[in-house]
Design an enzyme around this catalytic site. Structure first.
Site, PDB file in Angstrom:
ATOM      1  CB  VAL A 109      -0.931  -0.005   1.241  1.00 33.98           C
ATOM      2  CG1 VAL A 109      -1.915  -1.157   1.170  1.00 33.98           C
ATOM      3  CG2 VAL A 109      -0.130  -0.072   2.547  1.00 33.98           C
ATOM      4  CG  ASP A 110       5.126   0.579  -0.691  1.00 29.65           C
ATOM      5  OD1 ASP A 110       5.869  -0.325  -0.275  1.00 29.65           O
ATOM      6  OD2 ASP A 110       4.827   0.695  -1.900  1.00 29.65           O
ATOM      7  CG  HIS A 145      -3.814  -6.072   0.678  1.00 30.60           C
ATOM      8  ND1 HIS A 145      -2.677  -6.733   1.088  1.00 30.60           N
ATOM      9  CD2 HIS A 145      -4.710  -7.042   0.347  1.00 30.60           C
ATOM     10  CE1 HIS A 145      -2.897  -8.051   1.051  1.00 30.60           C
ATOM     11  NE2 HIS A 145      -4.110  -8.252   0.598  1.00 30.60           N
ATOM     12  N   GLY A 217       9.327 -11.065  -2.310  1.00 32.56           N
ATOM     13  CA  GLY A 217       9.263 -10.389  -1.011  1.00 32.56           C
ATOM     14  C   GLY A 217       7.930 -10.474  -0.304  1.00 32.56           C
ATOM     15  CG  ASN A 243      11.236 -14.186   0.924  1.00 32.36           C
ATOM     16  OD1 ASN A 243      11.939 -13.796   1.846  1.00 32.36           O
ATOM     17  ND2 ASN A 243       9.913 -14.064   0.920  1.00 32.36           N
ATOM     18  CB  ALA A 261      13.552  -7.524  -3.910  1.00 32.64           C
TER      19      ALA A 261
HETATM   20  C1  BV8 Z   1     -10.484 -11.874   3.539  1.00 28.30           C
HETATM   21  C2  BV8 Z   1      -3.827  -3.921   5.495  1.00 28.30           C
HETATM   22  C3  BV8 Z   1     -12.730 -12.614   3.562  1.00 28.30           C
HETATM   23  C4  BV8 Z   1      -3.288  -2.763   4.847  1.00 28.30           C
HETATM   24  C5  BV8 Z   1      -3.361  -6.261   5.247  1.00 28.30           C
HETATM   25  C6  BV8 Z   1      -6.860 -18.855   6.083  1.00 28.30           C
HETATM   26  C7  BV8 Z   1      -6.999 -18.957   4.713  1.00 28.30           C
HETATM   27  C8  BV8 Z   1      -7.500 -17.895   3.977  1.00 28.30           C
HETATM   28  C9  BV8 Z   1      -7.791 -16.669   4.602  1.00 28.30           C
HETATM   29  C10 BV8 Z   1      -7.602 -16.576   5.950  1.00 28.30           C
HETATM   30  C11 BV8 Z   1      -7.184 -17.657   6.698  1.00 28.30           C
HETATM   31  N1  BV8 Z   1      -7.161 -17.258   7.990  1.00 28.30           N
HETATM   32  C12 BV8 Z   1      -7.533 -15.959   8.081  1.00 28.30           C
HETATM   33  C13 BV8 Z   1      -7.822 -15.541   6.858  1.00 28.30           C
HETATM   34  C14 BV8 Z   1      -8.228 -14.219   6.486  1.00 28.30           C
HETATM   35  C15 BV8 Z   1      -7.081 -13.221   6.397  1.00 28.30           C
HETATM   36  C16 BV8 Z   1      -5.696 -13.809   6.353  1.00 28.30           C
HETATM   37  O1  BV8 Z   1      -5.174 -14.140   5.308  1.00 28.30           O
HETATM   38  N2  BV8 Z   1      -5.065 -13.892   7.525  1.00 28.30           N
HETATM   39  C17 BV8 Z   1      -3.721 -14.428   7.571  1.00 28.30           C
HETATM   40  C18 BV8 Z   1      -2.878 -13.614   8.530  1.00 28.30           C
HETATM   41  C19 BV8 Z   1      -3.800 -15.906   7.946  1.00 28.30           C
HETATM   42  N3  BV8 Z   1      -7.294 -12.534   5.169  1.00 28.30           N
HETATM   43  C20 BV8 Z   1      -8.151 -11.512   5.183  1.00 28.30           C
HETATM   44  O2  BV8 Z   1      -8.749 -11.114   6.154  1.00 28.30           O
HETATM   45  C21 BV8 Z   1      -8.370 -10.852   3.818  1.00 28.30           C
HETATM   46  N4  BV8 Z   1      -9.760 -10.771   3.610  1.00 28.30           N
HETATM   47  O3  BV8 Z   1     -10.064 -13.000   3.527  1.00 28.30           O
HETATM   48  O4  BV8 Z   1     -11.775 -11.555   3.542  1.00 28.30           O
HETATM   49  C22 BV8 Z   1     -13.937 -11.962   3.095  1.00 28.30           C
HETATM   50  C23 BV8 Z   1     -14.357 -12.195   1.787  1.00 28.30           C
HETATM   51  C24 BV8 Z   1     -15.497 -11.582   1.355  1.00 28.30           C
HETATM   52  C25 BV8 Z   1     -16.203 -10.715   2.200  1.00 28.30           C
HETATM   53  C26 BV8 Z   1     -15.744 -10.457   3.505  1.00 28.30           C
HETATM   54  C27 BV8 Z   1     -14.602 -11.075   3.960  1.00 28.30           C
HETATM   55  C28 BV8 Z   1      -7.797  -9.439   3.842  1.00 28.30           C
HETATM   56  C29 BV8 Z   1      -6.302  -9.509   3.841  1.00 28.30           C
HETATM   57  C30 BV8 Z   1      -5.705  -8.105   3.787  1.00 28.30           C
HETATM   58  C31 BV8 Z   1      -5.279  -7.720   5.157  1.00 28.30           C
HETATM   59  N5  BV8 Z   1      -4.634  -6.434   5.132  1.00 28.30           N
HETATM   60  N6  BV8 Z   1      -2.886  -5.046   5.378  1.00 28.30           N
HETATM   61  C32 BV8 Z   1      -2.084  -2.340   5.606  1.00 28.30           C
HETATM   62  O5  BV8 Z   1      -2.215  -1.889   6.747  1.00 28.30           O
HETATM   63  O6  BV8 Z   1      -1.004  -2.488   5.015  1.00 28.30           O
HETATM   64  S1  BV8 Z   1      -2.311  -7.574   5.204  1.00 28.30           S
HETATM   65  C33 BV8 Z   1      -0.677  -7.149   5.346  1.00 28.30           C
HETATM   66  O7  BV8 Z   1       0.021  -8.352   5.099  1.00 28.30           O
HETATM   67  C34 BV8 Z   1      -0.189  -6.193   4.267  1.00 28.30           C
HETATM   68  O8  BV8 Z   1      -1.189  -5.745   3.395  1.00 28.30           O
HETATM   69  C35 BV8 Z   1       0.820  -7.015   3.483  1.00 28.30           C
HETATM   70  O9  BV8 Z   1       0.792  -6.688   2.156  1.00 28.30           O
HETATM   71  C36 BV8 Z   1       0.311  -8.368   3.722  1.00 28.30           C
HETATM   72  C37 BV8 Z   1       1.236  -9.499   3.416  1.00 28.30           C
HETATM   73  O10 BV8 Z   1       2.460  -9.296   4.107  1.00 28.30           O
HETATM   74  P1  BV8 Z   1       3.800  -9.320   3.209  1.00 28.30           P
HETATM   75  O11 BV8 Z   1       3.655  -8.285   2.161  1.00 28.30           O
HETATM   76  O12 BV8 Z   1       4.075 -10.702   2.776  1.00 28.30           O
HETATM   77  O13 BV8 Z   1       4.878  -8.798   4.242  1.00 28.30           O
HETATM   78  P2  BV8 Z   1       5.593  -9.624   5.389  1.00 28.30           P
HETATM   79  O14 BV8 Z   1       6.268  -8.646   6.276  1.00 28.30           O
HETATM   80  O15 BV8 Z   1       4.656 -10.639   5.948  1.00 28.30           O
HETATM   81  O16 BV8 Z   1       6.731 -10.456   4.608  1.00 28.30           O
HETATM   82  C38 BV8 Z   1       7.812  -9.787   3.992  1.00 28.30           C
HETATM   83  C39 BV8 Z   1       8.612 -10.842   3.253  1.00 28.30           C
HETATM   84  O17 BV8 Z   1       9.641 -10.182   2.522  1.00 28.30           O
HETATM   85  C40 BV8 Z   1       9.279 -11.833   4.167  1.00 28.30           C
HETATM   86  O18 BV8 Z   1       9.117 -13.137   3.630  1.00 28.30           O
HETATM   87  C41 BV8 Z   1      10.775 -11.423   4.128  1.00 28.30           C
HETATM   88  O19 BV8 Z   1      11.636 -12.562   4.212  1.00 28.30           O
HETATM   89  C42 BV8 Z   1      10.869 -10.835   2.748  1.00 28.30           C
HETATM   90  N7  BV8 Z   1      11.909  -9.809   2.597  1.00 28.30           N
HETATM   91  C43 BV8 Z   1      12.277  -8.857   3.509  1.00 28.30           C
HETATM   92  N8  BV8 Z   1      13.232  -8.068   2.956  1.00 28.30           N
HETATM   93  C44 BV8 Z   1      13.436  -8.512   1.679  1.00 28.30           C
HETATM   94  C45 BV8 Z   1      12.603  -9.627   1.451  1.00 28.30           C
HETATM   95  N9  BV8 Z   1      12.590 -10.302   0.282  1.00 28.30           N
HETATM   96  C46 BV8 Z   1      13.430  -9.872  -0.686  1.00 28.30           C
HETATM   97  N10 BV8 Z   1      14.257  -8.803  -0.552  1.00 28.30           N
HETATM   98  C47 BV8 Z   1      14.287  -8.114   0.618  1.00 28.30           C
HETATM   99  N11 BV8 Z   1      15.149  -7.075   0.736  1.00 28.30           N
END
Ligand code: BV8
Ligand code: ZN
Length: 277
Positions: A109-110, A145, A217, A243, A261
Site C-alpha cells: 500500500v506504499d 490491499h 518479497g 526472498n 529483491a
Molecule cells: C479476507 C492492510 C474474507 C493494509 C493487510 C486462512 C486462509 C485464507 C484466509 C484466511 C485464513 N485465515 C484468516 C484468513 C483471512 C485473512 C488472512 O489471510 N489472515 C492471515 C494472517 C492468515 N485474510 C483476510 O482477512 C483478507 N480478507 O479473507 O476476507 C472476506 C471475503 C469476502 C467478504 C468479507 C470477507 C484481507 C487480507 C488483507 C489484510 N490487510 N494489510 C495495511 O495496513 O497495510 S495484510 C498485510 O500483510 C499487508 O497488506 C501485506 O501486504 C500483507 C502481506 O504481508 P507481506 O507483504 O508478505 O509482508 P511480510 O512482512 O509478511 O513479509 C515480507 C517478506 O519479505 C518476508 O518473507 C521477508 O523474508 C521478505 N523480505 C524482507 N526483505 C526482503 C525480502 N525479500 C526480498 N528482498 C528483501 N530485501
C-alpha cells in the site's frame, strides 16, 4: 561459497525462463520495499513486532479506537512518504512498461511501484523525446490491499487521494469527509474485509493466464493474495520466488532464489545486467 554459485546458476535459469515467457505475473509483498526503508510486517524489525494487526488493521479496531488506528496509519504515511523506489521497483516498472503481457499485482500500500512507473515513463520520455507521459493502464499495479495515500468516507464511501499528514491528537482532529462530514478511514483492506471483487478478479485472471508467476518479497501468509501463485501453477504455469527466507510458497516454486529483491530483480529482468556483481 556454494550458496553464491547456486544463486548464480538459479538466477541464470530463472532469467532464461523469464526471457522466453510472454505472459508474466509479478506478485510483490512488503519485502520488495524493504531496501527503500519501508518496514515490513512480519520480519525481525517488522511493524507487527511493535503492533498487533488485530489491534490496528481491522474494522473492529477502527470502530473501537479510530484515533489509535489513524495514529498508526498517519505514522506509516509519513514514514513511507519519505521513501524512494529501489532497483527492484525500477526493474519491475521497466518490465511492465516494455512487455504488454506482463502484469504486476501488489499487496503493498506504499505507492512505490506507482512512483517507479512514473519515473520510468519520464526517463523514457526524456531519452526518446516522446511527449507521452501517462503510465499505460495495463502497466499500473493491481493493488490488492488499497493505498496508504487514499482515504475512504465511512458515510458516503467517497474515495480521494490524500497525502496530508494526519492529526491524530484526538478524535476531533481526525480527517472528515468534505461532502457529508463523516469520519474518513484509510482506503486499505483490513483483516476480515473482502478485497474489491473486480480487483481480485483481474488478479486471478492474470494468475490463471500467466506462464510464469514471479513472487517477490512476501511471506505468503495473507490470503487471498497468497493463493495467486497456486492458480498459476494449477493452470500449467511456473512459480519463481525471490526472498531472503523460505515461505509457504517455496514448496510450489520451481526455483526459490535467496537474496535481496533490489539486487536480484535487475539480474532477472534487465536486458544487460551485471550478473556477477
Ligand atoms: C479476507 C492492510 C474474507 C493494509 C493487510 C486462512 C486462509 C485464507 C484466509 C484466511 C485464513 N485465515 C484468516 C484468513 C483471512 C485473512 C488472512 O489471510 N489472515 C492471515 C494472517 C492468515 N485474510 C483476510 O482477512 C483478507 N480478507 O479473507 O476476507 C472476506 C471475503 C469476502 C467478504 C468479507 C470477507 C484481507 C487480507 C488483507 C489484510 N490487510 N494489510 C495495511 O495496513 O497495510 S495484510 C498485510 O500483510 C499487508 O497488506 C501485506 O501486504 C500483507 C502481506 O504481508 P507481506 O507483504 O508478505 O509482508 P511480510 O512482512 O509478511 O513479509 C515480507 C517478506 O519479505 C518476508 O518473507 C521477508 O523474508 C521478505 N523480505 C524482507 N526483505 C526482503 C525480502 N525479500 C526480498 N528482498 C528483501 N530485501
Ligand atoms: Zn462522506
Amino acid at each position: 561459497m556454494p550458496g553464491v554459485v547456486d544463486n548464480l546458476k538459479e538466477i541464470a535459469e530463472a532469467r532464461r525462463l523469464l526471457g522466453s515467457a510472454r505472459r508474466i505475473l509479478i506478485l510483490t509483498g512488503a519485502g520488495v520495499s524493504a531496501e527503500s526503508g519501508v518496514p515490513t510486517f512480519r520480519g525481525p524489525d517488522g511493524l507487527w513486532k511493535t503492533h498487533r494487526p488485530e489491534a490496528l488493521a481491522t474494522p473492529e479496531a477502527f470502530q473501537a479506537d479510530p484515533r489509535l488506528v489513524w495514529e498508526w496509519y498517519g505514522w506509516r504515511r509519513e514514514r513511507v512518504g519519505a521513501c524512494r523506489p529501489n532497483a527492484a521497483h525500477a526493474a519491475i516498472a521497466r518490465l511492465t512498461l516494455g512487455n504488454e503481457n506482463a502484469r504486476l499485482v501488489t499487496q503493498n500500500v506504499d505507492g512505490l511501484h506507482e512512483l517507479a512507473l512514473e519515473e520510468a515513463v519520464s526517463e523514457g520520455c526524456s531519452s526518446t523525446g516522446s511527449a507521452e507521459r501517462a503510465v499505460p493502464t495495463r502497466a499500473a499495479p493491481i493493488r490488492l490491499h488499497g493505498s496508504l495515500f487514499r482515504t475512504r468516507c465511512t458515510g458516503c464511501d467517497d474515495r480521494t487521494m490524500d497525502r496530508r499528514p494526519v492529526d491524530a491528537a484526538s478524535e476531533a482532529t481526525l480527517p472528515r469527509c468534505k461532502r457529508c462530514g463523516a469520519l474518513l478511514r484509510p482506503d486499505v483492506v483490513w483483516f476480515g474485509e473482502g478485497l474489491d471483487p473486480e480487483v481480485l478478479q483481474r488478479a486471478m485472471r492474470s494468475a490463471e493466464t500467466a506462464e510464469i508467476c514471479l513472487v517477490v518479497g512476501t511471506s505468503g501468509l495473507v490470503h487471498p493474495a497468497a493463493s495467486l501463485p497456486l492458480l498459476t501453477r494449477e493452470s500449467g504455469g511456473v512459480v519463481l520466488e525471490v526472498n531472503l527466507e523460505s515461505t509457504p510458497l517455496t514448496t510450489i516454486a520451481m526455483s526459490s532464489i535467496r537474496g535481496r529483491a533490489g539486487q536480484i530483480l535487475p539480474k532477472l529482468l534487465e536486458a544487460e545486467p551485471e550478473l556477477n556483481d
